[in-house]
Design an enzyme around this catalytic site. Structure first.
Site, PDB file in Angstrom:
ATOM      1  N   SER A 181       0.816  -1.209   0.000  1.00  0.00           N
ATOM      2  CA  SER A 181       0.000   0.000   0.000  1.00  0.00           C
ATOM      3  C   SER A 181       0.849   1.259   0.000  1.00  0.00           C
ATOM      4  O   SER A 181       0.332   2.339  -0.250  1.00  0.00           O
ATOM      5  CB  SER A 181      -0.955  -0.001   1.193  1.00  0.00           C
ATOM      6  OG  SER A 181      -0.231  -0.043   2.388  1.00  0.00           O
ATOM      7  N   GLY A 182       2.122   1.143   0.251  1.00  0.00           N
ATOM      8  CA  GLY A 182       2.937   2.347   0.212  1.00  0.00           C
ATOM      9  C   GLY A 182       4.303   2.177   0.833  1.00  0.00           C
ATOM     10  O   GLY A 182       4.676   1.091   1.276  1.00  0.00           O
TER      11      GLY A 182
ATOM     12  N   VAL B 237       7.110   3.506   3.716  1.00  0.00           N
ATOM     13  CA  VAL B 237       7.078   4.085   5.056  1.00  0.00           C
ATOM     14  C   VAL B 237       8.416   4.748   5.372  1.00  0.00           C
ATOM     15  O   VAL B 237       9.472   4.187   5.089  1.00  0.00           O
ATOM     16  CB  VAL B 237       6.785   2.986   6.102  1.00  0.00           C
ATOM     17  CG1 VAL B 237       6.654   3.592   7.487  1.00  0.00           C
ATOM     18  CG2 VAL B 237       5.533   2.225   5.739  1.00  0.00           C
TER      19      VAL B 237
ATOM     20  N   ASP C 102      -6.184  -7.808   5.469  1.00  0.00           N
ATOM     21  CA  ASP C 102      -4.793  -8.093   5.118  1.00  0.00           C
ATOM     22  C   ASP C 102      -3.975  -8.404   6.374  1.00  0.00           C
ATOM     23  O   ASP C 102      -2.917  -7.825   6.595  1.00  0.00           O
ATOM     24  CB  ASP C 102      -4.201  -6.905   4.348  1.00  0.00           C
ATOM     25  CG  ASP C 102      -2.989  -7.307   3.521  1.00  0.00           C
ATOM     26  OD1 ASP C 102      -2.778  -8.528   3.338  1.00  0.00           O
ATOM     27  OD2 ASP C 102      -2.243  -6.420   3.078  1.00  0.00           O
TER      28      ASP C 102
END
Ligand SMILES: *[C@@H]1O[C@H](CO)[C@@H](O)[C@H](O)[C@H]1NC(C)=O
Ligand SMILES: *[C@@H]1O[C@H](CO)[C@@H](O)[C@H](O)[C@H]1NC(C)=O
Ligand SMILES: *[C@@H]1O[C@H](CO)[C@@H](O)[C@H](O)[C@H]1NC(C)=O
Ligand SMILES: *[C@@H]1O[C@H](CO)[C@@H](O)[C@H](O)[C@H]1NC(C)=O
Ligand SMILES: *[C@@H]1O[C@H](CO)[C@@H](O)[C@H](O)[C@H]1NC(C)=O
Ligand SMILES: *[C@@H]1O[C@H](CO)[C@@H](O)[C@H](O)[C@H]1NC(C)=O
Ligand SMILES: *[C@@H]1O[C@H](CO)[C@@H](O)[C@H](O)[C@H]1NC(C)=O
Ligand SMILES: *[C@@H]1O[C@H](CO)[C@@H](O)[C@H](O)[C@H]1NC(C)=O
Ligand SMILES: *[C@@H]1O[C@H](CO)[C@@H](O)[C@H](O)[C@H]1NC(C)=O
Ligand SMILES: *[C@@H]1O[C@H](CO)[C@@H](O)[C@H](O)[C@H]1NC(C)=O
Length: 782
Positions: free
Chosen positions: A509-510, A512, A621
């Site tokens: 999702s991305g 960090v 998830d």
């Protein structure tokens, strides 16, 4: 409009008037300022552009003699107009200071008092020439004539024709007409394509915006442009005009335009006719005609109200202006507030202010709202709207009266008629005794609140977002800390993460990054790659819901940013990495007892998401990478609620792409509705991994062991569970319990899987666990 009157030796205006084709030739001509040149407020005070219209140099501070700023101004007209100021927040300089193009190739201000020169243009490379162009742009060049630095790229409050407000750039008005220092508002060309005006507070968020072009999602490189005919428009990367702010006027010789954000927070397009004698600046267009629109125009505890289009800032009842005649100074109570003194309520119709309520009563009435505020010692004012009563403490900011707004404001004031029977608490019986009790209760509540306030003190103080909320439906006065996540600006996040320097993780999702808040608290800043393309409001609402979830086994969401096209989330920082980092690393592996603790922690976190939140959250998830370990190795679930923000098909596709198939419940592949039981399945798989200290799929193992679930069931059927933990010494009874729980969780049929509540009871050993049925459909499940 900052103007000043300054007598030049020869008036330039006639020269301009005679040069008819001023605009046509403007771009080609430039003056040549070389190293060694200097200026002083008296004597040669500025460098002119070839036409003489613009000048760079000293301009006098309005109404203060002997004080100067350095900047660019329109020198060719009687009404000298400042369009750019250097180091606007520094104090003005004196007559003895000089501006120098020094031998290092920098333009510096040499003070007669200070030994250190201060830089005018913050460029690290050394320039070899400079030029004041006829466009109003002051430029520094290197020896090859390449532009190193230009005022057009560092605007202050004004945009000139052919100047561009590029993505991420902000304009700030001056504090007042005569003070060019950074003022209370800002205009930003956002990375999401939207041109927005905000109150200049730190941090500012969507709730502080008061004007927007609403060109959200028009690309990540939209710019604001002004042309020579007064056409103000937004353009995207491909040069397509995507939005007209003004239509532009017919080309007229001698007409000049500029766009400026004025100190009242409104940005305006002005025109000036060079060909007319005693011409003045005319407003062609303004962002709003309602001068109360700019949020924060009035100071604390006052509210903005229009008197014949002129804004005024009266104080709330019972308050007086701190500094007479100064709007921004705000108001204060004209008495020393007594906790729980004899109070009354004053009513202000159509008035509201920033909602930072500590307490919300819903489904209530005006009367009850008044009474509730009177009875609560902390309540200084309340906003009533649509059956909701929002109680607030001081200071109240961003107040305004707006006839279109049905809010009613209640303000607590000293009761002048305290002996009248109308006084609050006029209850039958021994009034004096009751009064005493109330004071004691109030003091007690005040102490409790003070203690909580101190705990969250820094937070509340810094951001003014601390609030307490009564849990509805529970009669007793139960308070619960509720610090909504903060909205950060992109610039702040950049600062917090030192320019997104230290990457600490990367997931589907991305990415960090590690960062730190102003108060030193470490944070993890996550840039989302994929988010719903829907409105900000929805995202923000969702953030608030998620931000309100507090549980020791959930990673706290501290803030978010909406400013750029990529959404950013700020979480508390977890120093021990993820469960995957420790579980699959032989050197860090926790022992059996620790592992069982971790399993229970995860189960508690999921249970909270499923059953105890305001809205049910399905994580979708659950996997060791999404379970983070704090410094005490307490497991916390992260990325919860992200599933709600993602498009459903995205959730589905990226779980496929990611290669985390092993954790995905079979219903995902069968187009069946996804319920909380999908999380139960994933938990079962994670539980097996925790027990066996290996991944659910491990192609390096012998064939019959590759798929963990299959192998576990084999061992379970053969009664040979110790094989699963190899040489680790484990209580066999406990091992069998755990395996049984996991096998129940990973059943193919969602309805057969236990609820998370049941799972936790089983893990804690408080209920009997039946023999799990034979999950023969394992193979289809993964
Ligand atoms: C500016 O002046 C310097 C010397 O004073 C000269 O070398 C340079 O070529 C000039 N540049 C332009 C653009 O006229
Ligand atoms: C101003 O500049 C001109 C050349 O541009 C120079 O001849 C004159 O001496 C300067 N005057 C002062 C007071 O520095
Ligand atoms: C500045 O001076 C002008 C007259 O010279 C006056 O009208 C104006 O009010 C003054 N402004 C301030 C802020 O003092
Ligand atoms: C500027 O310098 C002169 C002489 O050196 C001095 O008399 C004067 O006070 C100075 N002015 C300021 C504002 O510092
Ligand atoms: C710019 O806008 C035009 C028209 O709306 C559109 O066709 C084009 O794709 C946009 N360019 C970018 C890079 O978004
Ligand atoms: C952004 O768009 C402008 C035109 O509007 C273009 O000149 C510039 O190169 C673009 N920048 C990027 C990084 O694409
Ligand atoms: C903006 O205005 C110009 C005329 O000034 C017109 O040609 C253009 O289509 C307009 N663009 C939009 C997006 O409305
Ligand atoms: C313009 O100047 C003329 C005299 O030159 C004067 O009579 C007239 O009132 C001025 N107009 C304005 C609007 O100031
Ligand atoms: C406070 O202000 C109110 C109205 O403005 C006035 O009636 C009252 O006397 C003031 N109280 C004090 C202590 O000044
Ligand atoms: C008005 O009050 C604010 C805040 O107290 C202060 O910073 C500002 O200088 C004041 N402005 C004037 C013109 O007195």
């Amino acid at each position: 409009m900052q103007r000043f009157h300054f007598l030049f030796k020869h008036s330039i205006i006639f020269f301009i008037l005679s040069s008819g084709c001023l605009t046509a030739t403007a771009k080609q001509r430039r003056s040549n300022i070389s190293i060694g040149s200097s200026l002083s407020p008296i004597g040669n005070s500025s460098w002119r552009s070839p036409s003489g219209l613009y000048a760079f140099g000293f301009y006098p501070q309005s109404n203060v003699s002997g004080r100067y700023y350095v900047g660019v101004f329109l020198a060719g007209i009687p009404e000298k107009t400042v369009v750019w100021t250097a180091n606007r927040d520094d104090p003005p300089v004196s007559t003895n200071d000089t501006l120098l193009f020094n031998s290092e190739g920098s333009i510096v201000l040499r003070s007669s008092q200070q030994s250190q020169d201060s830089l005018i243009a913050d460029d690290s490379q050394s320039a070899s020439s400079a030029s004041m162009l006829d466009s109003g742009n002051f430029v520094l060049y290197d020896s090859n004539g390449k532009t190193l630095w230009q005022t057009f790229e560092h605007p202050t409050d004004t945009l000139l024709p052919n100047q561009r407000l590029s993505v991420g750039t902000k304009l700030f008005p001056g504090i007042s007409e005569t003070n060019p220092s950074t003022g209370k508002f800002l205009l930003i060309m956002q990375g999401d394509g939207n041109l927005v005006q905000y109150a200049n507070i730190n941090p500012y968020g969507t709730q502080h915006a008061y004007w927007a072009s609403n060109t959200y999602n028009k690309g990540d490189n939209v710019s604001l442009n002004l042309d020579e005919n007064g056409h103000l428009f937004l353009m995207n990367t491909t040069g397509v005009n995507i939005f007209n702010l003004t239509g532009g006027e017919n080309p007229t010789k001698g007409m000049i335009y500029l766009m400026k954000i004025d100190s009242d927070g409104i940005f305006r397009l002005y025109s000036y006719n060079l060909r007319r004698q005693n011409s003045t600046w005319q407003v062609v267009w303004e962002s709003t005609s309602d001068r109360c629109d700019p949020i924060g125009f009035c100071g604390f505890n006052s509210f903005c109200v229009l008197n014949d289009q002129i804004p005024d800032c009266p104080c709330l009842p019972g308050f007086v202006q701190i500094s007479q005649g100064n709007f921004t100074s705000g108001c204060e109570r004209n008495y020393t507030a007594e906790i729980c003194g004899n109070k009354a309520i004053r009513e202000l119709k159509n008035t509201k202010w920033e909602d930072v309520s500590y307490y919300v009563l819903s489904e209530t009435t005006e009367e009850k709202c008044k009474q509730a505020c009177l009875e609560d010692c902390n309540c200084e004012a309340a906003l009533f709207k649509e059956e909701e009563c929002k109680m607030q403490r001081l200071p109240l900011r961003f107040g305004r009266r707006n006839l279109r707004d049905s809010s009613i404001a209640f303000v607590k004031v000293d009761d002048a008629t305290s002996s009248s029977p109308q006084a609050p608490f006029s209850v039958e019986g021994n009034k004096k005794e009751l009064w005493k009790d109330i004071v004691i209760i109030c003091l007690f509540v005040a102490v409790v609140i003070l203690i909580s306030a101190v705990t969250f003190g820094i937070f509340i103080y810094r951001y003014h977002v601390g609030s307490y909320r009564r849990i509805p439906g529970n009669g007793s006065a139960r308070y619960c800390e509720d610090i909504a996540p903060l909205s950060f600006s992109y610039a702040e996040l950049e600062k917090m993460t030192d320019g997104f320097k230290e990457e600490v993780g990367r997931g589907s999702s991305g990415t960090v990054y590690k960062g730190a808040m102003i108060n030193g608290q470490l944070v993890a800043v996550k840039r989302l790659e994929k988010v719903l393309a829907e409105g900000e409001r929805e995202f923000q609402t969702e953030m608030k819901v998620i931000g309100r979830t507090h549980h020791r086994n959930l990673v706290r969401l501290l803030g978010y940013s909406l400013e750029v096209s990529k959404k950013i989330l700020v979480y508390e920082y977890m120093s021990n990495g993820s469960l995957a980092d420790i579980l699959f690393n032989p050197e860090k592996q926790p022992n059996w007892v620790e592992r069982m603790g971790i399993a229970r922690d995860i189960a508690r976190g999921i249970l909270y998401l499923h059953d105890e939140c305001e809205t049910q959250i399905i994580h979708c998830d659950i996997k060791p990478q999404n379970i983070l370990m704090d410094e005490n190795r307490c497991a916390k679930i992260s990325d919860f609620g992200l599933a709600k923000l993602m498009k459903p098909d995205q959730t589905r596709t990226f779980t496929g792409i990611r290669g985390t198939r092993g954790y995905v419940a079979p219903e995902w592949h069968r187009n069946l509705p996804i319920t909380v039981k999908a999380d139960v399945y994933s938990f079962g798989v994670v539980l097996l991994e925790i027990i066996c200290r290996r991944r659910c799929l491990d192609p390096n193992l012998p064939d019959d062991q590759v798929i963990l679930e299959e192998w576990v069931y084999q061992c379970f059927e053969n009664g040979n569970l110790s094989q699963l933990v190899e040489d680790e010494e484990v209580d066999e009874k406990q091992l069998e319990r755990m395996i049984k729980v996991a096998l129940w969780c990973i059943l193919d049929e969602p309805s057969l899987r236990p609820s998370m509540k049941k799972v936790l009871l089983m893990l804690e050993g408080t209920v009997e666990i039946p023999i799990p049925p034979n999950p023969t459909s394992f193979l289809s499940a993964i």
